[in-house]
Design a protein around this motif. Structure first.
Motif, short mmCIF file in Angstrom:
data_model
loop_
_atom_site.label_atom_id
_atom_site.label_comp_id
_atom_site.label_asym_id
_atom_site.label_seq_id
_atom_site.Cartn_x
_atom_site.Cartn_y
_atom_site.Cartn_z
N ASP A 87 0.87 -1.17 0.00
CA ASP A 87 0.00 0.00 0.00
C ASP A 87 0.92 1.22 0.00
O ASP A 87 2.15 1.08 -0.13
CB ASP A 87 -0.95 -0.02 1.20
CG ASP A 87 -0.23 -0.07 2.54
OD1 ASP A 87 1.03 0.03 2.59
OD2 ASP A 87 -0.91 -0.19 3.57
N LEU A 88 0.37 2.41 0.12
CA LEU A 88 1.20 3.61 0.06
C LEU A 88 2.30 3.62 1.12
O LEU A 88 3.46 3.85 0.79
CB LEU A 88 0.33 4.88 0.14
CG LEU A 88 1.10 6.20 0.18
CD1 LEU A 88 1.99 6.39 -1.04
CD2 LEU A 88 0.12 7.37 0.31
N PRO A 89 1.99 3.39 2.41
CA PRO A 89 3.08 3.40 3.40
C PRO A 89 4.17 2.35 3.10
O PRO A 89 5.37 2.64 3.22
CB PRO A 89 2.37 3.11 4.72
CG PRO A 89 0.97 3.59 4.50
CD PRO A 89 0.69 3.26 3.06
N ALA A 90 3.78 1.15 2.70
CA ALA A 90 4.77 0.13 2.39
C ALA A 90 5.59 0.51 1.16
O ALA A 90 6.79 0.24 1.09
CB ALA A 90 4.09 -1.22 2.17
N PHE A 91 4.97 1.14 0.19
CA PHE A 91 5.65 1.62 -1.01
C PHE A 91 6.72 2.64 -0.64
O PHE A 91 7.87 2.54 -1.06
CB PHE A 91 4.62 2.22 -1.97
CG PHE A 91 5.20 2.82 -3.23
CD1 PHE A 91 5.49 2.01 -4.31
CD2 PHE A 91 5.40 4.18 -3.33
CE1 PHE A 91 5.99 2.56 -5.49
CE2 PHE A 91 5.90 4.74 -4.49
CZ PHE A 91 6.19 3.93 -5.58
N VAL A 92 6.33 3.62 0.17
CA VAL A 92 7.29 4.66 0.59
C VAL A 92 8.42 4.04 1.39
O VAL A 92 9.60 4.35 1.17
CB VAL A 92 6.58 5.78 1.38
CG1 VAL A 92 7.59 6.74 2.02
CG2 VAL A 92 5.63 6.57 0.47
N ASP A 93 8.10 3.15 2.32
CA ASP A 93 9.15 2.49 3.11
C ASP A 93 10.14 1.74 2.20
O ASP A 93 11.35 1.83 2.39
CB ASP A 93 8.55 1.52 4.12
CG ASP A 93 7.82 2.22 5.25
OD1 ASP A 93 8.04 3.44 5.46
OD2 ASP A 93 7.01 1.56 5.92
#
Length: 101
Positions: A87-93
């Motif tokens: 998801d977005l947070p996992a993508f950024v991480d």
């Protein structure tokens, strides 16, 4: 960049979807949309800044000359049960992960 909603997907999710399709014994549909997550550039920048406060990022939204239609991965989910892991947070991480660590 514009700040309209856009579809994003982590490259490992693309690879996972392709492998899942290639492992099928039956014949899947000839075309699928790969759905990762939907966000705006401003939200992406906000999360990067939250994780890297020293990051110097400026977003000056401009009207897009053309918007790509948003997609649905419902058929792929229904046919093979594929759902993207990022998801977005996992993508950024994942994007901020130090490749040397």
């Amino acid at each position: 960049f514009h700040d309209e909603p856009a579809d994003f997907m982590h490259v490992t999710d693309v690879a996972d979807a392709m492998v899942a399709l290639l492992r099928r014994e039956d014949s899947p549909a000839p075309v699928y949309n790969l759905e990762g997550f939907r966000t705006r550039a401003s939200e992406l920048v906000r999360l990067v800044r939250a994780r890297r406060p020293v990051a110097r990022i400026e977003l000056a939204p401009v009207p897009p000359p053309l918007l790509v239609p948003l997609i649905s991965g419902a058929r792929l989910r229904a046919d093979i049960g594929f759902t993207a892991a990022h998801d977005l947070p996992a993508f950024v991480d994942a994007m901020l992960e130090d490749p040397n660590s």
